[in-house]
Design a protein around this motif. Structure first.
Motif, mmCIF file in Angstrom:
data_model
loop_
_atom_site.group_PDB
_atom_site.id
_atom_site.type_symbol
_atom_site.label_atom_id
_atom_site.label_comp_id
_atom_site.label_asym_id
_atom_site.label_seq_id
_atom_site.Cartn_x
_atom_site.Cartn_y
_atom_site.Cartn_z
ATOM 1 N N HIS A 10 -63.484 -25.761 -20.504
ATOM 2 C CA HIS A 10 -64.092 -24.860 -21.476
ATOM 3 C C HIS A 10 -63.469 -23.461 -21.427
ATOM 4 O O HIS A 10 -63.436 -22.758 -22.440
ATOM 5 C CB HIS A 10 -65.591 -24.728 -21.223
ATOM 6 N N TYR A 11 -63.013 -23.068 -20.265
ATOM 7 C CA TYR A 11 -62.445 -21.727 -20.097
ATOM 8 C C TYR A 11 -60.938 -21.719 -20.322
ATOM 9 O O TYR A 11 -60.397 -20.804 -20.949
ATOM 10 C CB TYR A 11 -62.757 -21.213 -18.682
ATOM 11 N N LYS A 12 -60.282 -22.735 -19.796
ATOM 12 C CA LYS A 12 -58.815 -22.782 -19.874
ATOM 13 C C LYS A 12 -58.331 -22.830 -21.316
ATOM 14 O O LYS A 12 -57.363 -22.147 -21.686
ATOM 15 C CB LYS A 12 -58.318 -24.017 -19.108
ATOM 16 N N VAL A 13 -58.980 -23.641 -22.135
ATOM 17 C CA VAL A 13 -58.521 -23.839 -23.509
ATOM 18 C C VAL A 13 -59.338 -22.934 -24.429
ATOM 19 O O VAL A 13 -60.430 -23.284 -24.856
ATOM 20 C CB VAL A 13 -58.645 -25.309 -23.929
ATOM 21 N N ASN A 14 -58.823 -21.757 -24.699
ATOM 22 C CA ASN A 14 -59.483 -20.837 -25.629
ATOM 23 C C ASN A 14 -58.430 -20.008 -26.339
ATOM 24 O O ASN A 14 -57.296 -19.887 -25.865
ATOM 25 C CB ASN A 14 -60.495 -19.949 -24.891
ATOM 26 N N ASP A 46 -52.834 -32.397 -21.393
ATOM 27 C CA ASP A 46 -51.522 -32.762 -21.942
ATOM 28 C C ASP A 46 -51.579 -34.116 -22.644
ATOM 29 O O ASP A 46 -50.978 -34.294 -23.717
ATOM 30 C CB ASP A 46 -50.475 -32.796 -20.825
ATOM 31 N N LEU A 47 -52.275 -35.057 -22.046
ATOM 32 C CA LEU A 47 -52.361 -36.398 -22.627
ATOM 33 C C LEU A 47 -53.041 -36.350 -23.989
ATOM 34 O O LEU A 47 -52.565 -36.974 -24.956
ATOM 35 C CB LEU A 47 -53.128 -37.325 -21.681
ATOM 36 N N PHE A 48 -54.135 -35.631 -24.095
ATOM 37 C CA PHE A 48 -54.846 -35.563 -25.371
ATOM 38 C C PHE A 48 -54.034 -34.810 -26.411
ATOM 39 O O PHE A 48 -53.940 -35.231 -27.570
ATOM 40 C CB PHE A 48 -56.206 -34.896 -25.183
ATOM 41 N N GLN A 80 -64.946 -34.134 -27.778
ATOM 42 C CA GLN A 80 -65.682 -33.085 -28.491
ATOM 43 C C GLN A 80 -65.315 -31.698 -27.979
ATOM 44 O O GLN A 80 -65.146 -30.760 -28.768
ATOM 45 C CB GLN A 80 -67.186 -33.310 -28.342
ATOM 46 N N VAL A 81 -65.205 -31.560 -26.666
ATOM 47 C CA VAL A 81 -64.889 -30.239 -26.116
ATOM 48 C C VAL A 81 -63.430 -29.872 -26.378
ATOM 49 O O VAL A 81 -63.119 -28.733 -26.738
ATOM 50 C CB VAL A 81 -65.225 -30.185 -24.614
ATOM 51 N N GLY A 118 -60.155 -26.288 -29.608
ATOM 52 C CA GLY A 118 -58.978 -26.017 -30.426
ATOM 53 C C GLY A 118 -57.762 -26.879 -30.187
ATOM 54 O O GLY A 118 -56.687 -26.596 -30.721
ATOM 55 N N ILE A 119 -57.875 -27.943 -29.416
ATOM 56 C CA ILE A 119 -56.732 -28.837 -29.209
ATOM 57 C C ILE A 119 -56.744 -29.920 -30.276
ATOM 58 O O ILE A 119 -57.659 -30.745 -30.326
ATOM 59 C CB ILE A 119 -56.773 -29.502 -27.820
#
Length: 504
Positions: A395-399, A424-426, A447-448, A453-454
């Motif tokens: 939740h924090y890393k991907v923003n 990376d896989l997703f 969902q997360v 935003g990925i």
């Protein structure tokens, strides 16, 4: 001293050190299953308050209640509970960008590929709506609706959890436990005595001078970890390099509107704020990092972003995110905050209490404590909490926030390799995987990751076997069924009042 079976002496006396949610959940489960064979004492002091802010849960609690044969309507009325269909994440990906992590499944998978691949192709072709349009629980949450639904060929089931009053829940479980023979002992623990021969805890001494002996001790003394940490010296593994938050302030306010079936998680420049709607009030709090904001400033931000009259002064809680290197050592099993703490962003605190208790019941040392059981217990506990840790770090890393150092530092931090592989896989393939016995299922990760935003670069080739007309019909059929089901649901507030209203 070894028994005739080569193990330690049989366990007949269980002492639970500390009450609160952890202590009384442990007491309830052990007493319900093994109460006729054991002497169970729970020691707690009225002078020592409990953290009492774990008021949002996840669906696994229903399984725990089923095992204990707890009546849902009675439990919800006594704990002034409401239903929860997921968590609304507001401003997490970026300011003014929100999404919901719901408890439901989304769409229909193919055996070769998850639904997200068909949805992804639909988005590319202009045939699909939002990912959440195909999830019953998410759409019901958006419409503030709820009902119990049967799981059969014509209807979706409804996956849900609860918002509850944690203090009332502990009281409810106390009454439940005492019916099965648990003895509550009032007192503050002032000393712990260990055997010089085995290193096991022999007894705890209360401020009244009373010594309470036991064969097995459950440490539910909170962050202090009086037995597992202070007495036995088990070290604590600090995860603050990935989880920056080290403080929280909790506040209760009067309700000003209908309760919604969502926990709200509202991101701030230095942390995030929760809102948990109960039948009689709203639980509020702010989780923050003291490296990025002063305590007074965080409290003012909380006070400026609540609704309704404050029912108490904000209460500050300090913590270190992490986990004990051993949660079972000798004859002490740490349950709850004494075993470690992951911040409450995904409402996992009560789940981890539950899992520790169930794991202990599965390995209960009736005939004596075995090191092989201890080792396996610790192995399983470590794996489980590390998987949850990775999900929370996500939740924090991907923003995409560029407005505050807190969020930019989180985006730039190096994360555990296990999490980086999932990201990376997703991103590259749209695929996710679930490790056996892991808490969060594939759809939670999807969902997360989408919410933060990925967007995958490609989808599985199985989705390409559908032409536009077939794909449109497939997606439309799922969305139509969700829409029809949601349209027939009653408002959440009305359902709660009819099903489990708390006594006035």
């Amino acid at each position: 001293m070894k028994g005739p079976n080569g193990l330690g002496k049989p366990v007949r006396r269980v002492v639970i050190a500390g009450g609160g949610t952890a202590g009384w959940m442990a007491a309830a489960c052990i007493a319900k299953v093994l109460g006729k064979r054991l002497d169970i004492k729970l020691v707690e002091s009225d002078e020592i308050g409990t953290v009492g802010v774990g008021e949002a849960t996840i669906p696994t609690l229903l399984n725990f209640h089923h095992l204990l044969e707890i009546n849902e309507q009675e439990f919800m009325a006594e704990t002034k509970a409401t239903f929860k269909l997921g968590i609304s994440f507001e401003n997490w990906r970026n300011v003014n960008e929100d999404y919901i992590h719901s408890f439901g499944l989304t769409g229909t998978d193919h055996w070769t590929a998850g639904f997200q691949h068909f949805w992804h192709k639909g988005r590319e072709r202009g045939l699909a709506g939002d990912y959440g349009d195909y999830c019953l629980e998410l759409r019901a949450a958006q419409e503030n609706k709820f009902a119990h639904l049967p799981q059969n060929g014509r209807n979706f089931g409804m996956n849900y959890a609860y918002h509850l009053d944690a203090s009332a829940y502990a009281r409810y479980l106390r009454r439940f436990s005492e019916r099965f023979g648990v003895e509550r002992v009032e007192g503050k623990i002032v000393d712990v005595t260990a055997s010089a021969l085995t290193g096991h805890i022999r007894s705890i001494t209360l401020d009244s001078g009373v010594d309470i002996e036991g064969d097995l001790f459950i440490d539910c003394t909170g962050f202090r970890g009086l037995l597992i940490g202070q007495a036995l010296g088990v070290e604590y593994e600090d995860w603050s390099e990935w989880l920056f938050n080290d403080s929280a302030a909790a506040l209760q306010t009067a309700s000003v509107g209908d309760a919604i079936p969502l926990t709200r998680s509202i991101a701030h420049p230095f942390g995030w704020q929760w809102r948990i709607p109960l039948q009689h009030r709203v639980g509020n709090g702010i989780v923050f990092s003291s490296r990025y904001v002063a305590e007074d400033e965080a409290i003012q931000a909380l006070l400026g972003n609540v609704e309704g009259e404050a029912l108490m002064k904000p209460r500050v809680i300090k913590f270190t995110p992490g986990q004990r290197k051993q949660v079972w050592k000798g004859n002490v099993v740490a349950v709850g905050l004494s075993s470690g703490f992951l911040e409450p962003i995904e409402s996992t605190s009560i789940h981890l209490i539950q899992r520790s208790i169930i794991r202990l019941m599965q390995m209960f040392p009736t005939n004596g404590i075995a090191q092989t059981d201890i080792d396996e217990f610790n192995r399983q506990a470590a794996m489980e909490v590390e998987h949850i840790r990775d999900f929370i770090i996500l939740h924090y890393k991907v923003n995409n926030r560029i407005d505050a150092p807190y969020w930019m530092d989180a985006r730039n931090m190096a994360v555990p390799k296990s999490l980086q592989h999932r990201i990376d896989l997703f991103r590259e393939t749209g695929r996710v995987f679930r490790i056996p016995n892991e808490l969060f299922a594939e759809n939670s990760w999807i969902q997360v990751m989408l919410g933060q935003g990925i967007m995958p670069l490609r989808h599985h080739q199985t989705a390409d076997l559908m032409g536009d007309e077939e794909l449109s019909h497939f997606l439309g059929g799922i969305k139509g069924q969700v829409d029809r089901t949601v349209a027939g649901l009653p408002p959440h507030q009305a359902y709660v009042e009819r099903y489990c209203a708390a006594p006035k």
